[in-house]
Scaffold this motif. Sequence first.
Motif, PDB file in Angstrom:
ATOM      1  N   ILE A   1       0.862  -1.192  -0.073  1.00  0.00           N
ATOM      2  CA  ILE A   1       0.030  -0.153  -0.031  1.00  0.00           C
ATOM      3  C   ILE A   1       0.846   1.302   0.124  1.00  0.00           C
ATOM      4  CG2 ILE A   1      -1.870   1.169   1.277  1.00  0.00           C
ATOM      5  CD1 ILE A   1      -2.058  -1.320   2.792  1.00  0.00           C
TER       6      ILE A   1
ATOM      7  N   ARG B   1      -4.033   8.933   3.801  1.00  0.00           N
ATOM      8  CA  ARG B   1      -4.594   8.442   2.712  1.00  0.00           C
ATOM      9  C   ARG B   1      -3.955   7.422   1.806  1.00  0.00           C
ATOM     10  NH1 ARG B   1      -9.090  11.512   1.400  1.00  0.00           N
ATOM     11  NH2 ARG B   1      -9.549  13.257   2.749  1.00  0.00           N
ATOM     12  N   VAL B   2      -4.697   6.684   1.145  1.00  0.00           N
ATOM     13  CA  VAL B   2      -3.954   5.601   0.171  1.00  0.00           C
ATOM     14  C   VAL B   2      -4.092   6.281  -1.092  1.00  0.00           C
ATOM     15  CG1 VAL B   2      -4.478   3.301  -0.847  1.00  0.00           C
ATOM     16  CG2 VAL B   2      -4.730   3.748   1.610  1.00  0.00           C
ATOM     17  N   ARG B   3      -2.686   6.066  -1.898  1.00  0.00           N
ATOM     18  CA  ARG B   3      -2.569   6.598  -3.050  1.00  0.00           C
ATOM     19  C   ARG B   3      -2.654   5.309  -4.018  1.00  0.00           C
ATOM     20  NH1 ARG B   3       3.166   9.913  -2.530  1.00  0.00           N
ATOM     21  NH2 ARG B   3       2.318  12.002  -2.135  1.00  0.00           N
ATOM     22  N   ARG B   4      -2.193   4.016  -3.808  1.00  0.00           N
ATOM     23  CA  ARG B   4      -2.339   3.131  -4.722  1.00  0.00           C
ATOM     24  C   ARG B   4      -1.864   1.531  -4.045  1.00  0.00           C
ATOM     25  NH1 ARG B   4       2.604   2.553  -8.865  1.00  0.00           N
ATOM     26  NH2 ARG B   4       4.177   3.241  -7.539  1.00  0.00           N
TER      27      ARG B   4
ATOM     28  N   GLU C   1      -8.006  -1.416  -5.819  1.00  0.00           N
ATOM     29  CA  GLU C   1      -7.513  -0.693  -6.987  1.00  0.00           C
ATOM     30  C   GLU C   1      -7.946   0.254  -7.798  1.00  0.00           C
ATOM     31  OE1 GLU C   1      -4.857  -3.543  -9.179  1.00  0.00           O
ATOM     32  OE2 GLU C   1      -4.042  -4.464  -7.291  1.00  0.00           O
TER      33      GLU C   1
ATOM     34  N   ARG D   1     -10.554   1.750  -6.766  1.00  0.00           N
ATOM     35  CA  ARG D   1     -10.942   2.907  -6.128  1.00  0.00           C
ATOM     36  C   ARG D   1      -9.767   3.817  -5.958  1.00  0.00           C
ATOM     37  NH1 ARG D   1     -15.799   3.697  -3.252  1.00  0.00           N
ATOM     38  NH2 ARG D   1     -17.544   2.842  -4.603  1.00  0.00           N
ATOM     39  N   SER D   2      -8.903   3.272  -5.753  1.00  0.00           N
ATOM     40  CA  SER D   2      -7.466   4.037  -5.597  1.00  0.00           C
ATOM     41  C   SER D   2      -7.064   4.982  -6.769  1.00  0.00           C
ATOM     42  CB  SER D   2      -6.313   3.298  -4.993  1.00  0.00           C
ATOM     43  OG  SER D   2      -5.898   2.099  -5.859  1.00  0.00           O
TER      44      SER D   2
ATOM     45  N   GLU E   1      -5.931  10.065  -4.853  1.00  0.00           N
ATOM     46  CA  GLU E   1      -5.705  10.220  -3.516  1.00  0.00           C
ATOM     47  C   GLU E   1      -6.861  10.787  -2.832  1.00  0.00           C
ATOM     48  OE1 GLU E   1      -2.563  11.840  -0.179  1.00  0.00           O
ATOM     49  OE2 GLU E   1      -1.774  11.373  -2.251  1.00  0.00           O
TER      50      GLU E   1
ATOM     51  N   SER F   1     -10.584   8.935  -3.478  1.00  0.00           N
ATOM     52  CA  SER F   1     -10.607   7.426  -3.554  1.00  0.00           C
ATOM     53  C   SER F   1     -11.440   6.991  -2.150  1.00  0.00           C
ATOM     54  CB  SER F   1      -9.603   6.532  -3.607  1.00  0.00           C
ATOM     55  OG  SER F   1      -8.589   6.944  -2.480  1.00  0.00           O
TER      56      SER F   1
ATOM     57  N   ILE G   1     -10.308   5.914   0.432  1.00  0.00           N
ATOM     58  CA  ILE G   1      -9.409   4.669   1.124  1.00  0.00           C
ATOM     59  C   ILE G   1      -8.454   5.275   1.901  1.00  0.00           C
ATOM     60  CG2 ILE G   1      -8.303   2.592   0.609  1.00  0.00           C
ATOM     61  CD1 ILE G   1      -9.447   2.669  -2.147  1.00  0.00           C
TER      62      ILE G   1
END
Length: 371
Positions: free
Chosen positions: A161, A173-176, A258, A260-261, A265, A268, A270
Amino acid sequence: MKKSKANFYPVILAGGRGTRFWPLSRKRMAKQLLPLNSDKSMIQETVERLSALAEKKNFWVVTNDDLLVPIAKQLRALPIKQLIAEPVGRNTAPAIGLAAFILERLDPSAVLGLFPSDHVTSKPEAFKKDIAKAVQIAAAGENIVVLGIKPTRPETGYGYIEVGEQYERGVMRVRRFTEKPNAEKAAEFVESGHYFWNSGVFVWGAKTLANALREHLRETAPFLEKIAASYGTKEFAKTFAKLYPKCENISVDYAVLEPRSAKGEKSSNIFCIPADWGWNDLGSWAALFEHRAAEQQLSEHENVLTSKGAFTHDAGGNFVHSPRKFIAVVGVKDLVVVETDDALLITTRQKSQDVGKVVKFLDEKKLKNLV
């Protein structure tokens, strides 16, 4: 962040065969039913650490026909109607998705957590704190929370992640998401400091997940909705058996996380909570060696032995399991030796990931008594 009242439902996925733990793990007594970490089985430990966060009546388990009865015997406190046996395996997206569609109908405020049945943690209070925080975030909107583990090595067997800016204290926050990178990429990820291992633990509202599946798995979602609509009726088993095999065989990571991301950032929704639980997914005999060595405060050059007695000489880094016999280990290093009544495994720690190939061979040869 606005606080919202929510009911939390742990959903434990327990349908795997644990083939890399052959010959102990078998089709009808898979890894999650074995006491690999304590005198309790892996799935019993999973339920125990979640019991501080949810009532027993809120637990759901998704497994298969081979494991349903032994799981029911081990988890007698859980509602039997909430132990669901898949007619065929369809990976994590349909499994957790079915739970989401059922809970969306039963409790509109439901927040569910996806938990593998075969992981271990050595810091239960930290685990409890992080999951409670994840439930709070998931209940506050259409948010998805993933629990990330700080990597200790460039592991190629885990998903990663990438995190971005801080959302609030202790939450990024999740980027990818990146699935199982090669060794070079994994080393880059660890070096950057912006990546975490994907623990496989996710928390989200039932409605959030159901809507995500409606958006991203448009052919599968209607089947899951129809199965969920029949839950609690005489038609459930028939509908489940008829429609579930039509669902796409796909992980929730690929199906939802995947895509959603990829929206970016900040759009999404996430989020990642960096977790420090003493986590281990015990994915192989080598991983179990490392885990037990750490617990016993041994170095990787010492031996981890399960026996009635042992003698070692000029031997190190070995994992030997022969609980009913005296064992002697002389002049060998980094071996894995596991004995059962009907089988003997001999490999190296380095090659222990390949043990699943033994089970594939046994399946092909139709040696059912050994799987």
